[in-house]
Design a protein around this motif. Structure first.
Motif, PDB file in Angstrom:
ATOM      1  N   ARG A 226       0.855  -1.194   0.000  1.00  0.00           N
ATOM      2  CA  ARG A 226       0.000   0.000   0.000  1.00  0.00           C
ATOM      3  C   ARG A 226       0.890   1.242   0.000  1.00  0.00           C
ATOM      4  O   ARG A 226       1.849   1.315   0.763  1.00  0.00           O
ATOM      5  CB  ARG A 226      -0.919   0.008   1.228  1.00  0.00           C
ATOM      6  CG  ARG A 226      -1.963  -1.095   1.223  1.00  0.00           C
ATOM      7  CD  ARG A 226      -2.978  -0.876   2.341  1.00  0.00           C
ATOM      8  NE  ARG A 226      -2.376  -1.056   3.654  1.00  0.00           N
ATOM      9  CZ  ARG A 226      -2.399  -2.190   4.345  1.00  0.00           C
ATOM     10  NH1 ARG A 226      -2.985  -3.260   3.834  1.00  0.00           N
ATOM     11  NH2 ARG A 226      -1.843  -2.266   5.544  1.00  0.00           N
ATOM     12  N   PHE A 227       0.554   2.210  -0.842  1.00  0.00           N
ATOM     13  CA  PHE A 227       1.310   3.453  -0.907  1.00  0.00           C
ATOM     14  C   PHE A 227       0.454   4.593  -0.380  1.00  0.00           C
ATOM     15  O   PHE A 227      -0.712   4.736  -0.755  1.00  0.00           O
ATOM     16  CB  PHE A 227       1.748   3.747  -2.341  1.00  0.00           C
ATOM     17  CG  PHE A 227       2.763   2.773  -2.867  1.00  0.00           C
ATOM     18  CD1 PHE A 227       4.110   2.961  -2.615  1.00  0.00           C
ATOM     19  CD2 PHE A 227       2.380   1.644  -3.583  1.00  0.00           C
ATOM     20  CE1 PHE A 227       5.055   2.055  -3.080  1.00  0.00           C
ATOM     21  CE2 PHE A 227       3.301   0.736  -4.046  1.00  0.00           C
ATOM     22  CZ  PHE A 227       4.646   0.950  -3.795  1.00  0.00           C
ATOM     23  N   GLN A 228       1.061   5.392   0.491  1.00  0.00           N
ATOM     24  CA  GLN A 228       0.363   6.549   1.055  1.00  0.00           C
ATOM     25  C   GLN A 228       1.112   7.811   0.667  1.00  0.00           C
ATOM     26  O   GLN A 228       2.288   7.972   1.000  1.00  0.00           O
ATOM     27  CB  GLN A 228       0.266   6.440   2.575  1.00  0.00           C
ATOM     28  CG  GLN A 228      -0.502   7.598   3.214  1.00  0.00           C
ATOM     29  CD  GLN A 228      -0.691   7.406   4.706  1.00  0.00           C
ATOM     30  OE1 GLN A 228      -0.466   6.311   5.230  1.00  0.00           O
ATOM     31  NE2 GLN A 228      -1.101   8.450   5.394  1.00  0.00           N
ATOM     32  N   GLN A 229       0.440   8.695  -0.038  1.00  0.00           N
ATOM     33  CA  GLN A 229       1.069   9.935  -0.472  1.00  0.00           C
ATOM     34  C   GLN A 229       1.006  10.956   0.661  1.00  0.00           C
ATOM     35  O   GLN A 229      -0.052  11.213   1.229  1.00  0.00           O
ATOM     36  CB  GLN A 229       0.375  10.485  -1.722  1.00  0.00           C
ATOM     37  CG  GLN A 229       1.183  11.538  -2.453  1.00  0.00           C
ATOM     38  CD  GLN A 229       0.597  11.871  -3.808  1.00  0.00           C
ATOM     39  OE1 GLN A 229      -0.396  11.284  -4.218  1.00  0.00           O
ATOM     40  NE2 GLN A 229       1.211  12.806  -4.506  1.00  0.00           N
ATOM     41  N   LEU A 230       2.167  11.533   0.993  1.00  0.00           N
ATOM     42  CA  LEU A 230       2.290  12.461   2.111  1.00  0.00           C
ATOM     43  C   LEU A 230       2.999  13.729   1.660  1.00  0.00           C
ATOM     44  O   LEU A 230       3.715  13.731   0.655  1.00  0.00           O
ATOM     45  CB  LEU A 230       3.087  11.813   3.250  1.00  0.00           C
ATOM     46  CG  LEU A 230       2.513  10.523   3.846  1.00  0.00           C
ATOM     47  CD1 LEU A 230       3.567   9.831   4.703  1.00  0.00           C
ATOM     48  CD2 LEU A 230       1.267  10.816   4.657  1.00  0.00           C
ATOM     49  N   GLY A 231       2.816  14.798   2.404  1.00  0.00           N
ATOM     50  CA  GLY A 231       3.535  16.029   2.121  1.00  0.00           C
ATOM     51  C   GLY A 231       5.002  15.889   2.465  1.00  0.00           C
ATOM     52  O   GLY A 231       5.390  15.026   3.270  1.00  0.00           O
TER      53      GLY A 231
END
Length: 386
Positions: A226-231
């Motif tokens: 799972r990939f989580q896009q973050l700042g």
């Protein structure tokens, strides 16, 4: 159904949808047909002459060796060949402070573009905003990468080519995928399947190619991660707090966990293989290829003169670089020098497309390399006949 299917994060998907909405009307109205016959000085019957000081200004694109030395001319080469008429060129970039932009910014500061008769303006524009403008000819050069959205635009008919590389990591760099291990857990990535990796870059980015390589080497299937896009400010914090199990950490953020117990570096961008650089639109590809060659001549001369080796050994230059990039010189000096490299390796585009397909952000047949890459501009700049 197994958890963690290969879907784009919400923000990345929203960006892609917005961009495709911008691309569709342009493809129908303004963009020119894309194809091998339309772009590149070599494809227009241009003659190429040897260039003094650039006998080693070209390497075989098929050379994929990790220790390959990038092409280099002598300092000050290739020499300027000013255009007969002063020409304005507009360049877009999504950041103006990143170290990989250093040759572009130093070329402006040192007057290398001016010596070619070019007036170069750099505009800060996000990639989704800049790409349609590049296709229309409202900007001439985009400092970016052959991301999934770029390839989608080319597929729709945009006359855009990746014409020069930018860099690969230098020896000692640990920019890449870091994993946080639990108590007693051995180093490695098998435990990342069905777990979360934090990244500031979505699945449509070129970083998915090295991510796929690193996960594969560590026996983790990218489809099950799972990939989580973050700042940018959130990635390291999320990793430290355990909100994500691993994260792709860029320069100089990885220094914060290097040597700390419980953290392992799994790998990063392949050595010797640039994944981004300069994209030309129709204004330079077909409208004014002389200016396109002049632009790359100045860019390449800057690399040869100021970035030929470990440029951070020169403290005075690091200070100057900090002023140009508006970055703390100590921050620049804390990580290894980048290996600046204007060349594009063979099959990089194919490997990128394989990663995009596995990540589930593209479908259909892959584009052939000559629809995406044009090496003839930098070849002419260094006097090489491909």
């Amino acid at each position: 159904m197994a958890p963690g299917p290969a879907r784009a994060p919400a923000r990345a998907l929203a960006t892609a949808v917005t961009l495709l909405g911008l691309l569709a009307p342009l493809a129908a109205c303004d963009a020119q047909p894309s194809g091998p016959a339309r772009s590149g000085p070599a494809r227009q019957g241009r003659s190429v002459s040897p260039v003094a000081g650039c006998a080693k200004g070209w390497t075989d694109p098929s050379d994929q060796s990790r220790d390959r030395r990038p092409a280099r001319c002598a300092p000050g080469a290739p020499a300027p060949k000013p255009l007969e008429k002063k020409t304005r060129i507009v360049v877009s970039a999504s950041t103006l402070n990143a170290e990989y932009l250093a040759p572009l910014q130093i070329a402006r500061a040192k007057g290398e573009f001016a010596r070619e008769g070019l007036d170069v303006e750099v505009k800060l524009l996000p990639t989704p905003d800049a790409l349609p403008l590049l296709a229309k000819g409202d900007i001439d050069v985009q400092y970016a990468a052959p991301e999934a959205a770029v390839l989608g635009g080319i597929r729709q008919g945009f006359d855009i080519r990746w014409v020069a590389g930018n860099f690969s990591p230098g020896p000692g760099s640990k920019s890449g995928l870091w994993v946080k291990r639990g108590p007693g857990q051995e180093p490695g990535a098998p435990g990342l399947e069905h777990r979360t990796v934090g990244t500031i870059i979505g699945k449509g980015s070129v970083i998915m190619y090295p991510m796929r390589q690193v996960l594969s080497r560590n026996k983790a299937d990218m489809k099950l991660v799972r990939f989580q896009q973050l700042g940018p400010a959130e990635v390291l914090t999320a990793l430290k707090r355990g909100a994500v199990d691993a994260a792709w950490l860029l320069d100089p953020v990885w220094r914060e966990v290097e040597g700390e117990p419980g953290y392992s570096f799994l790998g990063g961008q392949p050595p010797g293989e640039p994944l981004g650089g300069l994209l030309f639109g129709p204004g330079l590809l077909t409208g004014n290829p002389d200016a396109g060659v002049a632009f790359l001549r100045a860019y390449i001369r800057t690399v040869n003169t100021y970035f030929a080796g470990d440029y951070k050994k020169d403290k005075a230059f690091v200070k100057e670089l900090g002023e140009v990039l508006r970055t703390d010189p100590e921050t620049l000096a804390a990580v290894p020098s980048l290996r600046m490299d204007w060349e594009i390796r063979d099959r990089t585009v194919a490997r990128l497309q394989e990663a995009y397909a596995e990540a589930g952000v593209t479908d259909g047949d892959p584009l052939p390399e000559d629809r995406v890459v044009d090496r003839s501009f930098y070849a002419e700049a260094v006097g090489h006949t491909p």
